[in-house]
Each structure stands twice: as structure tokens, then as C-alpha cells.
Design a protein around this motif. Structure first.
Motif, PDB file in Angstrom:
ATOM      1  N   ILE A   1       0.865  -1.177   0.000  1.00 47.28           N
ATOM      2  CA  ILE A   1       0.000   0.000   0.000  1.00 47.28           C
ATOM      3  C   ILE A   1       0.901   1.226   0.000  1.00 47.28           C
ATOM      4  CG2 ILE A   1      -1.737   1.319   1.270  1.00 47.28           C
ATOM      5  CD1 ILE A   1      -2.804  -1.317   2.386  1.00 47.28           C
ATOM      6  N   LEU A   2       0.931   1.927  -1.117  1.00 52.48           N
ATOM      7  CA  LEU A   2       1.747   3.135  -1.273  1.00 52.48           C
ATOM      8  C   LEU A   2       3.187   2.918  -0.807  1.00 52.48           C
ATOM      9  CD1 LEU A   2      -0.847   5.866  -0.230  1.00 52.48           C
ATOM     10  CD2 LEU A   2      -0.271   5.076  -2.522  1.00 52.48           C
ATOM     11  N   GLY A   3       3.755   1.779  -1.194  1.00 55.87           N
ATOM     12  CA  GLY A   3       5.148   1.485  -0.891  1.00 55.87           C
ATOM     13  C   GLY A   3       5.402   0.801   0.434  1.00 55.87           C
ATOM     14  N   THR A   4       4.358   0.538   1.202  1.00 53.53           N
ATOM     15  CA  THR A   4       4.511  -0.096   2.507  1.00 53.53           C
ATOM     16  C   THR A   4       3.871  -1.485   2.482  1.00 53.53           C
ATOM     17  OG1 THR A   4       4.446   2.053   3.611  1.00 53.53           O
ATOM     18  CG2 THR A   4       3.980   0.134   4.974  1.00 53.53           C
ATOM     19  N   GLU A   5       4.612  -2.481   2.968  1.00 53.29           N
ATOM     20  CA  GLU A   5       4.106  -3.851   3.024  1.00 53.29           C
ATOM     21  C   GLU A   5       3.097  -4.003   4.164  1.00 53.29           C
ATOM     22  OE1 GLU A   5       4.916  -6.895   1.306  1.00 53.29           O
ATOM     23  OE2 GLU A   5       5.710  -5.510  -0.190  1.00 53.29           O
ATOM     24  N   TYR A   6       1.963  -4.580   3.839  1.00 53.56           N
ATOM     25  CA  TYR A   6       0.931  -4.929   4.819  1.00 53.56           C
ATOM     26  C   TYR A   6       0.652  -6.415   4.716  1.00 53.56           C
ATOM     27  CZ  TYR A   6      -0.622  -0.260   6.279  1.00 53.56           C
ATOM     28  OH  TYR A   6      -0.703   0.991   6.840  1.00 53.56           O
TER      29      TYR A   6
ATOM     30  N   LEU B   1     -12.057  -8.677  16.955  1.00 53.14           N
ATOM     31  CA  LEU B   1     -13.123  -9.031  16.017  1.00 53.14           C
ATOM     32  C   LEU B   1     -14.463  -9.273  16.707  1.00 53.14           C
ATOM     33  CD1 LEU B   1     -11.117 -11.354  13.624  1.00 53.14           C
ATOM     34  CD2 LEU B   1     -11.824  -8.983  13.221  1.00 53.14           C
ATOM     35  N   GLU B   2     -14.485  -9.196  18.024  1.00 52.04           N
ATOM     36  CA  GLU B   2     -15.751  -9.355  18.742  1.00 52.04           C
ATOM     37  C   GLU B   2     -16.692  -8.175  18.501  1.00 52.04           C
ATOM     38  OE1 GLU B   2     -14.983 -10.163  22.857  1.00 52.04           O
ATOM     39  OE2 GLU B   2     -14.016 -12.087  22.400  1.00 52.04           O
ATOM     40  N   LYS B   3     -16.123  -6.999  18.167  1.00 50.79           N
ATOM     41  CA  LYS B   3     -16.936  -5.796  17.995  1.00 50.79           C
ATOM     42  C   LYS B   3     -16.869  -5.209  16.589  1.00 50.79           C
ATOM     43  CE  LYS B   3     -16.836  -4.583  22.804  1.00 50.79           C
ATOM     44  NZ  LYS B   3     -16.765  -3.568  23.806  1.00 50.79           N
ATOM     45  N   LYS B   4     -16.087  -5.830  15.694  1.00 47.94           N
ATOM     46  CA  LYS B   4     -15.981  -5.327  14.326  1.00 47.94           C
ATOM     47  C   LYS B   4     -15.654  -6.478  13.395  1.00 47.94           C
ATOM     48  CE  LYS B   4     -12.327  -2.728  15.950  1.00 47.94           C
ATOM     49  NZ  LYS B   4     -11.436  -1.605  15.840  1.00 47.94           N
ATOM     50  N   ASP B   5     -15.913  -6.274  12.109  1.00 50.31           N
ATOM     51  CA  ASP B   5     -15.682  -7.326  11.117  1.00 50.31           C
ATOM     52  C   ASP B   5     -14.255  -7.341  10.592  1.00 50.31           C
ATOM     53  OD1 ASP B   5     -18.332  -8.176  11.235  1.00 50.31           O
ATOM     54  OD2 ASP B   5     -18.959  -6.764   9.691  1.00 50.31           O
ATOM     55  N   GLY B   6     -13.495  -6.315  10.896  1.00 52.68           N
ATOM     56  CA  GLY B   6     -12.119  -6.244  10.448  1.00 52.68           C
ATOM     57  C   GLY B   6     -11.472  -4.976  10.957  1.00 52.68           C
ATOM     58  N   TYR B   7     -10.166  -4.899  10.778  1.00 47.72           N
ATOM     59  CA  TYR B   7      -9.455  -3.683  11.165  1.00 47.72           C
ATOM     60  C   TYR B   7      -8.133  -3.593  10.409  1.00 47.72           C
ATOM     61  CZ  TYR B   7      -6.951  -6.862  14.334  1.00 47.72           C
ATOM     62  OH  TYR B   7      -6.218  -7.902  14.857  1.00 47.72           O
ATOM     63  N   CYS B   8      -7.652  -2.377  10.312  1.00 50.22           N
ATOM     64  CA  CYS B   8      -6.357  -2.089   9.707  1.00 50.22           C
ATOM     65  C   CYS B   8      -5.495  -1.493  10.809  1.00 50.22           C
ATOM     66  CB  CYS B   8      -6.518  -1.102   8.548  1.00 50.22           C
ATOM     67  SG  CYS B   8      -4.958  -0.623   7.785  1.00 50.22           S
ATOM     68  N   ASP B   9      -4.419  -2.159  11.151  1.00 48.28           N
ATOM     69  CA  ASP B   9      -3.517  -1.687  12.201  1.00 48.28           C
ATOM     70  C   ASP B   9      -2.303  -1.038  11.543  1.00 48.28           C
ATOM     71  OD1 ASP B   9      -1.616  -1.353  14.220  1.00 48.28           O
ATOM     72  OD2 ASP B   9      -2.329  -3.113  15.318  1.00 48.28           O
ATOM     73  N   SER B  10      -2.258   0.271  11.572  1.00 48.95           N
ATOM     74  CA  SER B  10      -1.168   0.997  10.910  1.00 48.95           C
ATOM     75  C   SER B  10       0.147   0.865  11.672  1.00 48.95           C
ATOM     76  CB  SER B  10      -1.540   2.470  10.746  1.00 48.95           C
ATOM     77  OG  SER B  10      -1.769   3.063  12.013  1.00 48.95           O
ATOM     78  N   THR B  11       0.098   0.474  12.949  1.00 50.35           N
ATOM     79  CA  THR B  11       1.335   0.322  13.708  1.00 50.35           C
ATOM     80  C   THR B  11       2.050  -0.982  13.381  1.00 50.35           C
ATOM     81  OG1 THR B  11       0.215  -0.662  15.616  1.00 50.35           O
ATOM     82  CG2 THR B  11       0.458   1.742  15.612  1.00 50.35           C
TER      83      THR B  11
ATOM     84  N   PHE C   1      -4.699   2.775   2.738  1.00 52.01           N
ATOM     85  CA  PHE C   1      -4.332   3.835   1.797  1.00 52.01           C
ATOM     86  C   PHE C   1      -4.464   5.205   2.451  1.00 52.01           C
ATOM     87  CE2 PHE C   1      -4.509   0.737  -1.608  1.00 52.01           C
ATOM     88  CZ  PHE C   1      -3.576   1.224  -2.508  1.00 52.01           C
ATOM     89  N   LEU C   2      -5.532   5.431   3.191  1.00 52.87           N
ATOM     90  CA  LEU C   2      -5.722   6.723   3.845  1.00 52.87           C
ATOM     91  C   LEU C   2      -4.632   6.969   4.889  1.00 52.87           C
ATOM     92  CD1 LEU C   2      -9.609   6.704   4.181  1.00 52.87           C
ATOM     93  CD2 LEU C   2      -8.232   8.122   2.638  1.00 52.87           C
ATOM     94  N   TYR C   3      -4.271   5.927   5.629  1.00 51.58           N
ATOM     95  CA  TYR C   3      -3.205   6.085   6.618  1.00 51.58           C
ATOM     96  C   TYR C   3      -1.877   6.382   5.941  1.00 51.58           C
ATOM     97  CZ  TYR C   3       0.331   5.360  10.064  1.00 51.58           C
ATOM     98  OH  TYR C   3       1.419   5.563  10.869  1.00 51.58           O
ATOM     99  N   GLU C   4      -1.517   5.561   4.970  1.00 56.39           N
ATOM    100  CA  GLU C   4      -0.205   5.708   4.327  1.00 56.39           C
ATOM    101  C   GLU C   4      -0.071   7.026   3.565  1.00 56.39           C
ATOM    102  OE1 GLU C   4       2.430   3.915   4.956  1.00 56.39           O
ATOM    103  OE2 GLU C   4       1.256   2.588   6.228  1.00 56.39           O
ATOM    104  N   SER C   5      -1.179   7.622   3.172  1.00 53.75           N
ATOM    105  CA  SER C   5      -1.108   8.915   2.480  1.00 53.75           C
ATOM    106  C   SER C   5      -1.185  10.090   3.457  1.00 53.75           C
ATOM    107  CB  SER C   5      -2.235   9.026   1.450  1.00 53.75           C
ATOM    108  OG  SER C   5      -3.491   9.033   2.100  1.00 53.75           O
ATOM    109  N   GLY C   6      -1.365   9.802   4.733  1.00 54.47           N
ATOM    110  CA  GLY C   6      -1.431  10.848   5.749  1.00 54.47           C
ATOM    111  C   GLY C   6      -2.810  11.453   5.933  1.00 54.47           C
ATOM    112  N   LEU C   7      -3.780  10.974   5.191  1.00 58.05           N
ATOM    113  CA  LEU C   7      -5.114  11.578   5.250  1.00 58.05           C
ATOM    114  C   LEU C   7      -5.919  11.168   6.472  1.00 58.05           C
ATOM    115  CD1 LEU C   7      -6.061  11.409   1.494  1.00 58.05           C
ATOM    116  CD2 LEU C   7      -5.566  13.451   2.837  1.00 58.05           C
ATOM    117  N   ASP C   8      -5.531  10.109   7.143  1.00 57.44           N
ATOM    118  CA  ASP C   8      -6.289   9.711   8.330  1.00 57.44           C
ATOM    119  C   ASP C   8      -6.104  10.716   9.467  1.00 57.44           C
ATOM    120  OD1 ASP C   8      -3.613   8.872   8.871  1.00 57.44           O
ATOM    121  OD2 ASP C   8      -4.395   7.582  10.452  1.00 57.44           O
ATOM    122  N   ALA C   9      -4.910  11.268   9.572  1.00 62.24           N
ATOM    123  CA  ALA C   9      -4.629  12.190  10.673  1.00 62.24           C
ATOM    124  C   ALA C   9      -4.707  13.652  10.267  1.00 62.24           C
ATOM    125  CB  ALA C   9      -3.234  11.900  11.230  1.00 62.24           C
ATOM    126  N   ASN C  10      -4.612  13.917   8.978  1.00 63.05           N
ATOM    127  CA  ASN C  10      -4.516  15.295   8.525  1.00 63.05           C
ATOM    128  C   ASN C  10      -5.745  15.803   7.790  1.00 63.05           C
ATOM    129  OD1 ASN C  10      -1.883  15.658   9.544  1.00 63.05           O
ATOM    130  ND2 ASN C  10      -1.096  14.453   7.844  1.00 63.05           N
TER     131      ASN C  10
END
Length: 107
Positions: A5-10, A23-33, A68-77
């Protein structure tokens, strides 16, 4: 599975709810850390013939979009970079958009 994803391996993993407390409270997640995407293995309700594969694919697209939103900085900015409604819209509409782009030969 590994994706870029934008040059970063996930890493991508499918897990049972019993194997991941998140997963008890959601169907999935993306852990940017940890650069990982985890989705829940869905199963149809007892006696149902509903195909869960399309929903599992939508969930995976949703979490990849978060990456993609995290790796492009849009999640925080931005005010909209973590908007679940927008991410869901993209995840639902992307296959239709891709089909149109392919038909228009602009991919």
C-alpha cells in the motif's frame, strides 16, 4: 498474504472471532502500527444459503482503503480521512467504478 500500500508492506489475515478479541466488535481492522489488516471469517446463519464471500471481500476492500488513507497521511490530517461512511462508500462502489473504467479503457 502480503500486499503493498503506497510502498509499505501490509499483511492480510483472515481470523475467527475466537482467535482475535478485536473481532468481537468489528468485522475487520487495519492496524497501521503493525502494518496488518485482519478480517473476520464470516459464516452464514444456521440454515441460510447466503453466500458470505461478497461481504468478506467488501470488508477487505474497506480495510485496505483505511491503509491507503493512513499511508497517504489523510487519516490524521483531514476531517474525513477516518470517516467510516466514506470508506464504506468507496468499498461498496469501487467494483462498479473499476468496471466502468475498464469499459472506458482508462485504466
Amino acid at each position: 498474504m502480503q500486499i503493498e500500500i503506497l510502498g509499505t508492506e501490509y499483511s492480510i489475515e483472515r481470523k475467527k472471532i475466537s482467535d482475535d478479541i478485536l473481532l468481537e466488535k468489528k468485522d475487520g481492522y487495519c492496524d497501521s502500527t503493525t502494518k496488518s489488516i485482519v478480517t473476520c471469517m464470516l459464516k452464514p446463519e444456521y440454515g441460510s444459503s447466503v453466500d458470505v464471500e461478497p461481504e468478506e471481500k467488501r470488508i477487505l476492500r474497506h480495510e485496505i482503503i483505511h491503509g491507503f488513507l493512513y499511508e497517504s497521511g489523510l487519516d490524521a490530517n483531514s476531517n474525513w480521512g477516518t470517516d467510516e461512511e466514506l470508506v464504506d462508500w468507496i468499498a461498496l462502489q469501487f467494483p462498479k467504478m473499476l468496471k466502468v473504467f475498464q469499459e472506458a479503457k482508462c485504466i
